[in-house]
Every structure is written in C-alpha cells, then in structure tokens.
Scaffold this motif. Structure first.
Motif, PDB file in Angstrom:
ATOM      1  N   GLY A 163       8.796   0.408 -34.924  1.00  0.00           N
ATOM      2  CA  GLY A 163       8.596   0.441 -36.316  1.00  0.00           C
ATOM      3  C   GLY A 163       8.480   1.624 -37.173  1.00  0.00           C
ATOM      4  O   GLY A 163       8.454   1.838 -38.731  1.00  0.00           O
ATOM      5  N   VAL A 164       9.753   2.393 -36.821  1.00  0.00           N
ATOM      6  CA  VAL A 164       9.429   3.899 -37.261  1.00  0.00           C
ATOM      7  C   VAL A 164      10.905   4.352 -37.383  1.00  0.00           C
ATOM      8  O   VAL A 164      11.827   3.987 -36.191  1.00  0.00           O
ATOM      9  CB  VAL A 164       8.341   5.058 -37.182  1.00  0.00           C
ATOM     10  N   ARG A 165      11.138   5.266 -38.018  1.00  0.00           N
ATOM     11  CA  ARG A 165      13.059   5.817 -37.954  1.00  0.00           C
ATOM     12  C   ARG A 165      12.057   7.316 -37.997  1.00  0.00           C
ATOM     13  O   ARG A 165      11.391   8.232 -38.455  1.00  0.00           O
ATOM     14  CB  ARG A 165      13.280   6.242 -39.234  1.00  0.00           C
ATOM     15  N   LEU A 166      13.144   7.888 -36.694  1.00  0.00           N
ATOM     16  CA  LEU A 166      12.876   9.407 -35.630  1.00  0.00           C
ATOM     17  C   LEU A 166      13.518   9.900 -35.744  1.00  0.00           C
ATOM     18  O   LEU A 166      15.095  10.033 -36.082  1.00  0.00           O
ATOM     19  CB  LEU A 166      12.431   9.057 -34.303  1.00  0.00           C
ATOM     20  N   ALA A 167      13.286  11.585 -36.265  1.00  0.00           N
ATOM     21  CA  ALA A 167      14.454  12.525 -36.503  1.00  0.00           C
ATOM     22  C   ALA A 167      13.622  13.758 -35.631  1.00  0.00           C
ATOM     23  O   ALA A 167      12.210  13.991 -35.041  1.00  0.00           O
ATOM     24  CB  ALA A 167      14.363  13.301 -37.864  1.00  0.00           C
TER      25      ALA A 167
END
Length: 484
Positions: A123-127
């Motif tokens: 449940g995360v957006r990764l950069a």
C-alpha cells in the motif's frame, strides 16, 4: 470490418498510463479479496492460439492507428499473448503513439480496481533516487499494511530481505540487477508475502520492520490530506489530491467541491502528481465540477475514434453539478506520472482559463489517447486496445510530448518528499499557492534542467522522481505508477 466482437455500449472508456507495460477504494473501507490473474485453461477457446486470434481481431477492428500495425507477424513465434500484441503494434510504438498502452489483463482484477480501488500489496508508492541509491516512499495508503507499520511519505528504504538475516542494501541490488532488482526483491503482489525492510525514518532513525502484503481498498481521495481548504493572507484556497480516476472517487470529488462551493472558494490547487489516469467518466465529472460558469454548449472534451468507427465519437459539454464551482484560477500539480485522464482534465480547462491556469512541477506523461475494453470472458482476459484520441474545445490533443509545452506560464517545482502532500510548505504546493496569489514563477518547466534540483535533503527530489514499476504490472500498478 465486422463489428461483432463486442458492442461499444458496454465497453468502458479508459485513459490510463499503463506504466511500464511489458518492459517496464472505496471510502477507506476494510480489506477486500482480489481475484488473482488465473492461468487460462488450455481448452480450444482459451488456448494460446485462440487468445492470440482474439487479440489480432480486436486490433484489426478497433486500433486507432491501423496504418501503424505490423503485417506478416507470425503468432506461432510468440509464447504469450502480450508479446504477440507488442510485435503487432511495434510500428506505432516506434512513433511514440503507443507506449505499451495496448495490452491484456484480468477482467476480475481490473474491475475490482476500477470499482473500489481493490489491490494487494504494502500500500505504498515507491520512488527511486539514483543520487542516494535509496527508495523513498512517495505516498502511503490508509488501511494498508505499510502505513499501519509506521511507513509513510518520506520514509526511505535502504535494504530489503525476506528475513532479518538476509537484508540486502538497495545499492547492492541495483549494482547487480538494476532497478528491476528492487521490484523483484519486494516479491509478488500477493496477500501473505512478507518482507523485512530496513528503513530510515524522516526524523533520521533507522530500524528494520516486517511488513506483510494484504488486500486493501485504495481511497481515491485521502481522508488525511486529500481535500481541504488552505487559508493564507485572508484568502481561502481549495486543495484536492486525486490519486486515481476510479468510480469510488466520484462521491468524494462531489463532497470536496461542495465544501469549496459552500465556502466561496474560486482558486484551486489540483494535485495530480502521481495520477496515472483511469475512467473517462470520472474525468468528465471532474470537468463538470469545475464548470459552474460554463454554458451548456461549452465543450470540455471530445473523443474521436478511427474513421471506420467514427459513429462512436462523442463530445462532452460542461454539465453543471449541484457541487460545481466557478474557478477564477487553477494550479495543476503534475509530474511524469501524471497521465491520460489527468491530462484530459488539464487540457479540457486550458481553452477557458488561459493564463489564469498553470502547471506546476514537471512535464506530464503525454497520453492523449485511450483504450476500450473487449473481453474474452471465458478466459478472464480483457483486451485493452488504443481506440480513441481526446481533444479539448480548441481541438488540441497533440500532446504526446506532455502538456508543459502547451502551458506558457508553467512553473518548475520540486516534489519535496520530506513534507506531507497538501502541506503549504511542500515545494509544489507552495509554488501552486504562490501562483494563485498572483505571484510569478521563477523557472518555466520547459526551461528547467532535466533532473536538476538542489538536493538539499536526501528526500527532496527533482520534480520527476523515478517511480518503480514491475516488469509485469497488475491492473492497479498500471494506473498507479510506483504502487507496491
């Protein structure tokens, strides 16, 4: 050409980035079960040859660029449907018209996402920051495992392991396997998959945390920061951050704009920095909510199919809603992850606001085309094919290179991951509010050095972070670049 594959009246129009392709919510409710993509049963109707034939028939009948489809492609040379599709549309891809926008996916999985935001993962957006060789959390979703474990925007992942004894540093993974090694190390997007993450918290502390992937509903507008009013200098500015154009976003958008309307807000920050697009219907509603001062004959967007399918062309004029506002100025926040339906909204407002509208951040993705869905339901296989182009009231829709060149007063700004989204101190939000307040921009997006930004903090990234995407993204990952 025959039109018996499916009736367009039952096809959903989709404008989404489909991030990476082959190379590459409800209202915050409880977990749901996501049906995994099945392996089609090798019967006559679900065998590889039958599925390839279905894909070819869809492309022959509906593909927006029929002159840019390869001929004499032998399906027997390909071991799966997607690589066969990629070969067919390779000429279009070489012209930058179809960047893995035509693909097959699971019907059940896609419908679960577009209805409720259903997904599975941390449940995360990764950069990924190549300067520090660290993975940084760009966004964390409510009711999902990572946030429950204390992992939020600005947290840095410096190592990944299946247990505490085999954690590998991100720098080591990238050195041997590239950034794809990071996505591989994170494991499949299936409930029950556990990883131990070595994290550096925004305050500087380092700890190891075990996180197990689970099903969850993505809330399209965060209850924490997704819609609010920012008051400065005696003036009220509306702020709305839409994560994805899915059906469950509609009532949340209505509620946000009703609040703006009730409080007399006419200057709005619309944050679409990570929004890869989605449903055209939700984009049209967004336009309607910005159209209180528009005439019923004013065109918001147009949808145009190939000439043989022109009977399906549509025009959406502004339809004032009970919650609609009459914006004086709008500041859109975007990045290279801002695509498709997000770009439709920005482009649709441009003819009406001109210099009273800006794009803050960095250039958008550049996808003025969209997909329809045709299903081979017995195989749980949906063909998403580029079938239409979009345009605005000025018939402008040639933004394959992004929208920044169309917006003369755009404003380059960082994506400051050290601060929460919606925080008026965050670099892009700050630049947006300054524009709404009558200030001028220091550097237009077109003049900003590519990837250049003072890295004054390890989590202050250039305006366009590299959002990680697995080689074979699931439905939710296509629409939400960086989702894990």
């Amino acid at each position: 050409m025959r039109s018996g594959i499916a009736s367009l009246t039952v096809l959903s129009l989709l404008l989404a980035s489909c991030g990476g392709g082959g190379s590459s919510g409800g209202g915050g409710g409880g977990p749901v079960t996501v049906t995994p993509t099945p392996t089609p049963t090798p019967t006559a109707s679900c065998g590889l040859s039958a599925r390839q034939s279905f894909a070819k028939a869809v492309i022959d009948e509906w593909y927006l660029f029929p002159g840019d489809v390869a001929t004499n492609v032998n399906p027997a040379n390909f071991a799966d449907v997607q690589t066969y599709i990629d070969a067919l549309v390779a000429p279009s891809r070489a012209l930058n018209k179809d960047r893995y926008f035509t693909y097959v996916t699971s019907i059940a999985e896609e419908e679960a996402f577009f209805t409720n935001g259903s997904s599975a993962g941390f449940g995360v957006r990764l950069a990924y920051d190549p300067t520090t060789q660290r993975v940084i959390i760009a966004e964390a979703y409510e009711n999902a495992p990572a946030l429950a474990a204390g992992i939020d925007r600005g947290t840095q992942i410096v190592g990944i392991g299946t247990n505490a004894s085999n954690i590998r540093a991100i720098s080591t993974i990238v050195a041997s396997e590239g950034t794809q090694g990071i996505t591989d190390a994170l494991g499949s997007s299936d409930p029950g998959v556990t990883r131990v993450l070595r994290i550096v918290e925004p305050g500087g502390g380092t700890r190891d945390v075990s996180v197990t992937k689970a099903d969850y509903d993505l809330d399209p507008i965060s209850d924490r920061y997704g819609a609010k009013i920012i008051s400065e200098g005696g003036h009220a500015y509306g702020y709305v951050n839409l994560r994805s154009f899915i059906s469950s976003a509609d009532p949340q958008l209505r509620a946000a704009f009703l609040n703006f309307r009730n409080q007399g807000v006419t200057d709005v920050v619309i944050d679409l920095r990570y929004n890869g697009g989605g449903l055209v219907a939700t984009a049209e509603l967004f336009g309607d909510l910005l159209g209180r001062n528009r005439a019923a004959s004013d065109l918001f967007s147009q949808t145009n199919f190939r000439s043989s399918k022109s009977e399906n062309n549509t025009r959406h004029t502004f339809t004032t809603q009970p919650e609609s506002i009459a914006p004086t100025r709008i500041a859109f926040i975007g990045t290279g992850s801002t695509a498709s339906a997000s770009e439709l909204v920005i482009n649709g407002m441009l003819p009406y606001l001109g210099t009273n509208m800006t794009l803050v951040g960095s250039n958008t993705y550049g996808k003025p085309v969209g997909q329809i869905a045709l299903d081979k339901s017995e195989c749980d296989e949906r063909m998403r094919v580029i079938a239409f182009a979009t345009g605005n009231a000025a018939s402008s829709g040639d933004y394959f290179d992004g929208l920044a060149p169309k917006i003369g007063n755009s404003c380059a700004a960082d994506d400051d991951l050290s601060l929460p989204l919606g925080d008026p101190r965050e670099a892009s939000v700050r630049a947006a509010i300054d524009f709404l307040a009558g200030g001028s921009c220091t550097t237009p997006i077109a003049q900003a050095p590519s990837g250049a930004s003072a890295q004054s903090r390890s989590v202050r990234m250039a305006a366009e972070p590299e959002m990680l995407t697995p080689a074979k993204p699931r439905a939710a990952q296509r629409e939400l670049p960086g989702l894990f």
